[in-house]
Design a protein around this motif. Structure first.
Motif, PDB file in Angstrom:
ATOM      1  N   THR A 117      35.218  33.307  35.240  1.00 20.29           N
ATOM      2  CA  THR A 117      35.836  31.739  34.928  1.00 20.29           C
ATOM      3  C   THR A 117      36.799  31.326  35.828  1.00 20.29           C
ATOM      4  N   TYR A 171      34.918  29.770  38.534  1.00 20.47           N
ATOM      5  CA  TYR A 171      34.306  28.559  38.511  1.00 20.47           C
ATOM      6  C   TYR A 171      35.468  27.544  38.404  1.00 20.47           C
ATOM      7  N   THR A 218      29.088  28.514  34.323  1.00 18.90           N
ATOM      8  CA  THR A 218      29.407  28.265  35.888  1.00 18.90           C
ATOM      9  C   THR A 218      27.972  27.567  36.395  1.00 18.90           C
TER      10      THR A 218
END
Lengths: 229, 803
Positions: free
Chosen positions: B249, B252, B702
């Protein structure tokens, strides 16, 4: 050494990249001066190197050859951070694709560079700037809920909020319809007239070309006219 | 990133709370082997201030006195271990009694009443008779079939006689000079016990010592330590998954922030200012995620408690410490900083030119190193923080790193190979493979992250099913259930022969002597500052030392050479745990006191011992010559089935000095611990699955935007939705197959390393790991593919293209 009245000076500047087929010149041997408070319009076909030239003038990119002076400072050999410091608080940008922070409101977008530069009263300054572009009623609207024209107004407000000495604009009306584009151009030139900001504008739109003090034509990375101020 | 951090903090909070509670429960069960949470022993009476101080701290206190004395059985003198206890005894565990040897056992909440004694099953003939102890006679009412603290020196036990402490003065057995052992036992909340232990350690008088599980039961200690290692490993693997979620994350988020950063840098905002800005945001995120994570962790312990209560058959003790919450916050910070900061630093270095042209963000090797180094520090910090064994932490870290580095390379290479292995004739195949390669290293990284998660899950499954299974195999049903101890040295050979003659499965008889370690390399042990906290405890106690010409079963030499029977010089083989604690190396000379004699011998080998196998195990084994002429008794273990009981009785009649020790109960306890470990690991497995889901969602998130744009474009170019739908689902299935294959490879290697190197458990290749890996990976990713595609095709192409 650049003259004191020159906002930007380019001296035999080149930019090339290495490709599998050898060295590729994007910009070649360009010399060019831009005075303070001048409005210069760079025009050229797609792929002619006008955006690269704008990047070099603003110090966003480093020239491969020659010298670039911004506010009298030679950018050659300067790191990205040093170039950034030269731009800080003195340069504004308006882009074709707006480059607004999604998920943030209009005022938050305008405030962001001010806050990060440590400007006191960022909120008031941002509000005033939004007022100047006619968006006082949309300050707390998320930018993704604004129309294209309104988004570009926010971008212009953001650019002028820092009270720049020079504003670089890359195809500012390229994503807008003719009417909205005209309004945006009016706004930009109006603000420029009010503040005395130097304007460097990349475009291929006929109307915008006419409004500049000087036109520079670029083709295949070479300057065809308009080098001297 | 917020959700992933909440999950990380939640996992740590919940797992720390539950493991602390399980740990307390296990400690408490272990305490039952001491009949208390803590015991002090001495040959002199204790200062009454101890009792007072313990009570002031809210602890329960019990006292006992034990001594050896002789009784007469059928006019024969017999040495017995007399123990007098008070009403509070036992503070932990229970007494069991029966009317006759083969009779029904019942749990007793009482101790012998005044004027009566309970006797060992060995003295069954005394039941309902009168027994003289010193100057007083007692009624023998019950057979004592179980007492929790039968004692650490199990091989030296004489038959037990249990009496009420109030009767002790009347016996006249305790006189100056008699060899009396006083025990004071304490029980209470762990915090109170710990505080009291600190106070007590400062106030103990010479000759008084604290007894704990370490010196009471090595087999229990090993079982508990192994269980804790299993837990720690399961938690760490679960955390690896959660941290993978943070990393994915963070990557991303950083890639989404890049355009914003480029714009701000074009405006002249310095990298330092941008970094400060993101640091502030990250700090806020950490605080919010920690609060939410702790709340989630705290709440989830209740359903777990409910589930575990049922399985464990008793309530898990409460934990009042703030440590689990503190750890959770710290782990959240480490994970967040370690995995997201480098990405954000990288993001703040986005070239401003990117505002004009989507240039590649030039990634220097230095920034790559920063990302890797920071992740390594974060993982290592978390591992060291949470795991007892730092070696296991280092090994797990190494394995995680190998996976993290190798997977993108291998997966990237594999996709490339598939992509260019034949001519581009089949557009669907080419499109599909180019999808995997495209967006491009992003897809590979997501695949690697998911693969890492799958490896961690497979490893937890391996630990849960395979390793625990192997451990259980080390405790087969036919392990010895009796120890025959106190065999006179003259009788050892005859007892062995008797066993063989009657077909009783018995271990080799060992001759035992009690030794105390006094010097290492001619330096008094009292003068050596040992680093290991348990070392002092070891040198204060006597050990059983035996001699053997062959290495005992399930012992394995890890350093040096086994004892050379032809070498007349003193040689010792030392158990690995003892060698570690006392920092012993091959060639070190140990000085031992056995009775009044002093022995010197060199350490010639270090060996591992499986304490839980209930075979005779020893810290020290000497070469036969070393113990010659020393007082010794014999010991052997035997599996005595019901049909052999009569033979056993005859043996005991023939060799009356022998004491029989029934270890069935102890064995059941160790088995119980193994079973509980298995149940607890199920719970961590569930957690791992929960965080894996987050990784999956993060992975889906993503690539979502790119997929939306791509599908909108293709749909605008007249591609059929069904066509694209099939391609996307197939893409995920193919991804699943690749991930499943490599995860199974890595998990197998890692499981082998963990089991052999750290748990000393034989490794068995598991085909089920491969089956689970391939099937689950394909299935989960296909479902994910369907979910992603549905969402992607629900978005209007116009909206995407306009945006």
């Amino acid at each position: 050494m650049a003259e004191d009245n020159l906002c930007i000076a380019l001296n035999q500047v080149g930019k090339f990249v290495d490709t599998p087929d050898g060295k590729l010149d994007i910009v070649n041997n360009i010399s060019l001066d831009v005075k303070y408070q001048e409005a210069v319009v760079i025009k050229g076909a797609s792929g002619s190197g006008k955006t690269t030239l704008l990047g070099l003038m603003a110090g966003l990119d480093q020239a491969s050859a020659g010298e670039v002076f911004l506010f009298g400072e030679n950018l050659a050999g300067k790191s990205e951070e040093q170039r950034s410091a030269i731009r800080s608080g003195r340069v504004g940008f308006v882009f074709q694709s707006f480059h607004l922070v999604q998920g943030a409101t209009a005022i938050q977008n305008v405030m962001l560079p001010l806050e990060l530069s440590g400007v006191d009263g960022a909120h008031d300054q941002a509000q005033q700037s939004l007022h100047q572009v006619g968006l006082e009623s949309k300050t707390d609207t998320l930018v993704e809920h604004l129309s294209g024209g309104e988004q570009q107004r926010v971008a212009i407000a953001r650019a002028f909020a820092v009270k720049p000495r020079v504003l670089f604009a890359d195809e500012p009306t390229g994503n807008l319809d003719a009417t909205t584009g005209r309004q945006i151009a009016d706004l930009m030139f109006h603000l420029r007239d009010q503040s005395g900001t130097t304007l460097v504008l990349v475009t291929h739109e006929g109307e915008l070309l006419e409004r500049g003090d000087r036109q520079i034509l670029i083709e295949s990375g070479r300057l065809l006219n308009g080098a001297a101020a | 990133m917020f959700v992933a951090t909440v999950i990380t903090v939640g996992i740590v909070t919940s797992s720390q709370l539950v493991t602390e509670r399980i740990g307390l429960l296990l400690d408490r069960q272990a305490s039952e082997l001491l009949a208390a949470d803590m015991v002090i022993v001495s040959s002199a009476e204790f200062d009454p201030a101890y009792r007072q101080a313990a009570r002031q701290r809210g602890l329960q206190v019990s006292s006992s006195v034990s001594l050896r004395t002789a009784i007469f059985v059928d006019d024969d003198p017999r040495l017995v271990e007399l123990k007098a206890v008070d009403d509070a005894y036992p503070l932990r565990g229970r007494l069991e009694r029966a009317r006759e040897v083969a009779g029904e056992r019942s749990v007793s909440s009482e101790i012998p009443a005044r004027g009566e004694v309970w006797v060992d099953t060995k003295l069954a003939q005394l039941v309902d008779q009168s027994l003289s102890l010193g100057e007083t006679s007692f009624d023998t009412r019950w057979l004592l079939t179980f007492e929790p603290d039968r004692g650490g020196a199990i091989f030296n036990l004489a038959p037990r006689v249990l009496m009420n402490i109030a009767d002790m003065p009347a016996t006249g057995l305790v006189v100056p000079g008699s060899r009396v052992r006083y025990r004071m036992m304490f029980a209470g909340e762990q915090g109170d016990i710990n505080r009291f232990k600190i106070w007590l350690t400062e106030n103990l008088k010479p000759g008084e010592e604290v007894q704990d599980l370490e010196n009471a039961r090595p087999e229990m200690r090993q079982a508990l330590e192994r269980t804790r290692k299993f837990f720690a490993l399961a938690i760490v693997l679960t955390l690896v998954i959660a941290m993978a979620a943070i990393a994915i994350t963070a990557r991303y988020t950083a890639s989404r922030e890049a355009p914003k950063v480029a714009m701000l840098r074009a405006f002249g905002i310095s990298q330092k200012n941008l970094f400060r800005y993101y640091l502030k945001q990250l700090g806020g995120l950490w605080i919010a995620a920690t609060i939410a994570g702790i709340a989630v962790g705290w709440v989830t312990q209740f359903p777990l408690q409910w589930a575990l209560d049922g399985w464990f058959g008793r309530t898990l003790p409460q934990v009042y410490s703030l440590k689990p919450y503190f750890f959770a916050g710290l782990v959240g910070l480490l994970a967040l900083a370690g995995f997201s900061l480098p990405y954000l630093i990288n993001a703040t270095a986005t070239p401003p030119m990117q505002v004009l042209r989507t240039a590649v963000n030039r990634r220097s090797w230095l920034r790559g190193l920063l990302i890797t180094g920071s992740a390594v520090v974060a993982i290592f910090g978390v591992l060291v923080l949470l795991m007892q064994s730092s070696m296991l932490a280092v090994a797990t870290l190494a394995m995680v790193l190998v996976c993290a580095f190798a997977l993108p390379l291998i997966l990237g290479w594999m996709v490339k190979l598939l992509l260019f292995s034949s001519q581009r004739r089949f557009w669907l195949r080419q499109y599909l493979l180019s999808r995997l390669q495209a967006s491009s290293r992003g897809a590979i990284y997501v695949m690697s992250g998911f693969s890492l998660v799958l490896i961690a899950i497979l490893l937890i499954a391996v630990v849960k099913d395979e390793l625990l299974g192997s451990w259980q195999e080390q405790l087969p049903e036919d392990i010895p259930n009796y120890f025959l101890i106190n065999i006179r040295s003259d009788d050892i050979a005859a007892v062995g022969a008797y066993m063989q003659q009657h077909g009783i499965e018995a271990s080799t008889p060992y001759a035992l002597a009690r030794a105390r370690l006094t010097q290492i390399n001619s330096i008094d042990v009292d003068e050596i500052d040992f680093l290991h906290p348990r070392a002092d405890n070891m040198v204060r106690h006597t050990f059983n030392i035996t001699h053997a010409s062959e290495i005992p079963d399930q012992n394995e030499i890890v350093a040096g050479e086994w004892l050379d029977p032809d070498d007349p010089r003193g040689q010792l083989s030392v158990e690995q745990g003892m060698a570690d604690r006392l920092e012993l190396e091959i060639g070190d000379e140990l000085t031992l006191t056995v009775g009044s004699k002093t022995l010197r011998a060199a350490v010639t080998s270090i060996r591992t011992v499986v304490w839980e196998n209930f075979k005779p195990n020893f810290y020290l084994i000497a070469n036969p010559g070393l113990l010659a002429d020393l007082p010794q008794t014999g010991l052997l273990s035997a599996l005595i089935e019901e049909q052999n009981k009569a033979d056993l009785r005859r043996l005991l009649q023939r060799f009356p000095s022998i004491t029989l020790l029934d270890i069935t109960e102890l064995m059941a306890r160790v088995r119980n611990i193994v079973d509980k470990a298995s149940v607890a690991l199920q719970f961590f497995f569930l957690f791992a699955l929960a965080s894996a889901l987050i990784v999956l969602l993060a992975a889906i998130q993503t690539g979502r935007h790119e997929r939306e744009i791509e599908s909108a474009l293709l749909r605008a170019l007249s591609a059929h939705t069904n066509q694209l739908y099939r391609v996307h689902v197939l893409e995920f299935t193919l991804m699943g197959a690749l991930i499943g294959f490599f995860s199974a490879c890595f998990a197998t290697v890692a499981a082998w390393l963990i089991s052999v190197q750290f748990f000393n458990i034989e490794f068995h290749f598991s085909a089920s790991v491969w089956a689970y890996s391939l099937l689950s990976s394909c299935l989960v990713l296909t479902i994910a593919g369907i979910m992603v595609s549905r969402r992607v095709y629900n978005v209007s192409p116009m909206k995407i293209l306009r945006s």
